[in-house]
Design a protein around this motif. Structure first.
Motif, PDB file in Angstrom:
ATOM      1  N   ARG A   1      -6.013  -9.426   3.765  1.00 19.82           N
ATOM      2  CA  ARG A   1      -6.385 -10.199   2.595  1.00 19.82           C
ATOM      3  C   ARG A   1      -5.805  -9.543   1.354  1.00 19.82           C
ATOM      4  NH1 ARG A   1     -12.368 -10.924   0.044  1.00 19.82           N
ATOM      5  NH2 ARG A   1     -11.809  -9.105  -1.117  1.00 19.82           N
ATOM      6  N   LEU A   2      -5.137 -10.309   0.531  1.00 23.48           N
ATOM      7  CA  LEU A   2      -4.539  -9.791  -0.694  1.00 23.48           C
ATOM      8  C   LEU A   2      -5.587  -9.693  -1.791  1.00 23.48           C
ATOM      9  CD1 LEU A   2      -1.186 -11.791  -0.811  1.00 23.48           C
ATOM     10  CD2 LEU A   2      -1.525  -9.404  -0.180  1.00 23.48           C
ATOM     11  N   PRO A   3      -5.467  -8.700  -2.672  1.00 24.50           N
ATOM     12  CA  PRO A   3      -6.407  -8.612  -3.799  1.00 24.50           C
ATOM     13  C   PRO A   3      -6.221  -9.784  -4.752  1.00 24.50           C
ATOM     14  CG  PRO A   3      -4.766  -6.848  -3.902  1.00 24.50           C
ATOM     15  CD  PRO A   3      -4.491  -7.638  -2.669  1.00 24.50           C
ATOM     16  N   GLN A   4      -7.290 -10.102  -5.466  1.00 26.26           N
ATOM     17  CA  GLN A   4      -7.218 -11.158  -6.479  1.00 26.26           C
ATOM     18  C   GLN A   4      -6.473 -10.645  -7.705  1.00 26.26           C
ATOM     19  OE1 GLN A   4     -11.266 -12.063  -7.462  1.00 26.26           O
ATOM     20  NE2 GLN A   4     -11.385 -13.710  -5.968  1.00 26.26           N
ATOM     21  N   ASP A   5      -5.759 -11.560  -8.363  1.00 28.31           N
ATOM     22  CA  ASP A   5      -5.167 -11.206  -9.656  1.00 28.31           C
ATOM     23  C   ASP A   5      -6.293 -10.892 -10.626  1.00 28.31           C
ATOM     24  OD1 ASP A   5      -2.508 -11.529  -8.970  1.00 28.31           O
ATOM     25  OD2 ASP A   5      -2.463 -13.638  -9.552  1.00 28.31           O
TER      26      ASP A   5
ATOM     27  N   TRP B   1       0.275   2.491  -5.704  1.00 23.52           N
ATOM     28  CA  TRP B   1       1.429   2.256  -6.556  1.00 23.52           C
ATOM     29  C   TRP B   1       2.589   1.766  -5.714  1.00 23.52           C
ATOM     30  CZ3 TRP B   1      -0.933   6.784  -5.438  1.00 23.52           C
ATOM     31  CH2 TRP B   1      -0.231   7.716  -4.683  1.00 23.52           C
ATOM     32  N   GLY B   2       3.534   1.186  -6.397  1.00 23.49           N
ATOM     33  CA  GLY B   2       4.715   0.635  -5.746  1.00 23.49           C
ATOM     34  C   GLY B   2       5.277  -0.483  -6.596  1.00 23.49           C
ATOM     35  N   SER B   3       5.896  -1.455  -5.938  1.00 23.22           N
ATOM     36  CA  SER B   3       6.468  -2.579  -6.675  1.00 23.22           C
ATOM     37  C   SER B   3       5.346  -3.416  -7.284  1.00 23.22           C
ATOM     38  CB  SER B   3       7.321  -3.438  -5.752  1.00 23.22           C
ATOM     39  OG  SER B   3       6.496  -4.132  -4.840  1.00 23.22           O
ATOM     40  N   SER B   4       5.702  -4.348  -8.119  1.00 20.51           N
ATOM     41  CA  SER B   4       4.686  -5.158  -8.799  1.00 20.51           C
ATOM     42  C   SER B   4       4.137  -6.271  -7.911  1.00 20.51           C
ATOM     43  CB  SER B   4       5.261  -5.752 -10.086  1.00 20.51           C
ATOM     44  OG  SER B   4       6.365  -6.576  -9.779  1.00 20.51           O
ATOM     45  N   SER B   5       4.711  -6.485  -6.736  1.00 18.46           N
ATOM     46  CA  SER B   5       4.203  -7.532  -5.851  1.00 18.46           C
ATOM     47  C   SER B   5       3.065  -6.986  -4.988  1.00 18.46           C
ATOM     48  CB  SER B   5       5.318  -8.073  -4.957  1.00 18.46           C
ATOM     49  OG  SER B   5       5.809  -7.044  -4.117  1.00 18.46           O
ATOM     50  N   PHE B   6       2.126  -7.886  -4.622  1.00 18.91           N
ATOM     51  CA  PHE B   6       1.033  -7.478  -3.744  1.00 18.91           C
ATOM     52  C   PHE B   6       1.562  -7.358  -2.325  1.00 18.91           C
ATOM     53  CE2 PHE B   6      -1.874  -9.635  -6.875  1.00 18.91           C
ATOM     54  CZ  PHE B   6      -2.469  -8.449  -7.293  1.00 18.91           C
ATOM     55  N   ARG B   7       1.396  -6.191  -1.746  1.00 15.28           N
ATOM     56  CA  ARG B   7       1.768  -5.979  -0.352  1.00 15.28           C
ATOM     57  C   ARG B   7       1.152  -4.670   0.110  1.00 15.28           C
ATOM     58  NH1 ARG B   7       7.770  -3.498  -0.293  1.00 15.28           N
ATOM     59  NH2 ARG B   7       7.440  -2.151  -2.050  1.00 15.28           N
ATOM     60  N   TYR B   8       1.302  -4.381   1.366  1.00  8.87           N
ATOM     61  CA  TYR B   8       0.788  -3.136   1.912  1.00  8.87           C
ATOM     62  C   TYR B   8       1.445  -1.957   1.203  1.00  8.87           C
ATOM     63  CZ  TYR B   8      -0.376   0.506   5.238  1.00  8.87           C
ATOM     64  OH  TYR B   8      -0.828   1.662   5.819  1.00  8.87           O
ATOM     65  N   HIS B   9       0.663  -0.975   0.786  1.00  5.37           N
ATOM     66  CA  HIS B   9       1.178   0.126  -0.021  1.00  5.37           C
ATOM     67  C   HIS B   9       1.570   1.348   0.787  1.00  5.37           C
ATOM     68  CE1 HIS B   9      -2.919   1.364   0.573  1.00  5.37           C
ATOM     69  NE2 HIS B   9      -3.326   0.276  -0.036  1.00  5.37           N
ATOM     70  N   GLY B  10       1.392   1.300   2.104  1.00  2.66           N
ATOM     71  CA  GLY B  10       1.808   2.422   2.943  1.00  2.66           C
ATOM     72  C   GLY B  10       1.151   3.724   2.525  1.00  2.66           C
TER      73      GLY B  10
END
Length: 98
Positions: free
Chosen positions: A1-5, A58-67
């Motif tokens: 599930r992706l976080p909400q904006d 942290w990472g790119s600005s897109s929502f995805r798994y952050h590893g």
């Protein structure tokens, strides 16, 4: 599930440094933003308090798994009645609000 904006960005980046394998960030935010999407930062100084859970990713600005780009810790943000702060915690509520 992706976080909400988050409709309201309440954090202010004061400073950020990467040094000797450590990422150090200094941020500011009101203890109670009045935003339903934010948790209030409350006095956790009681010896019975488990502390405040802090997480970051942290990472790119897109929502995805952050590893492996994640940090989490439970810390005491407020001073206990005996005058012992949890780590480098501010010594008073006024310091947090400043």
């Amino acid at each position: 599930r992706l976080p909400q904006d988050d409709c309201s960005q309440d954090w202010e980046l004061i400073d950020a440094t990467i040094e000797d394998g450590w990422m150090i960030v200094e941020v500011s935010r009101a203890l109670d933003t009045g935003d339903d999407q934010d948790h209030k930062i409350v006095d956790d100084s009681s010896e019975y308090s488990l502390g405040t859970r802090l997480i970051s990713a942290w990472g790119s600005s897109s929502f995805r798994y952050h590893g492996n780009n994640v940090a989490k810790r439970t810390v005491k943000l407020f001073e206990d009645p005996a005058g012992q702060a949890g780590g480098d915690a501010p010594s008073s509520l006024e310091q947090l609000e400043a």
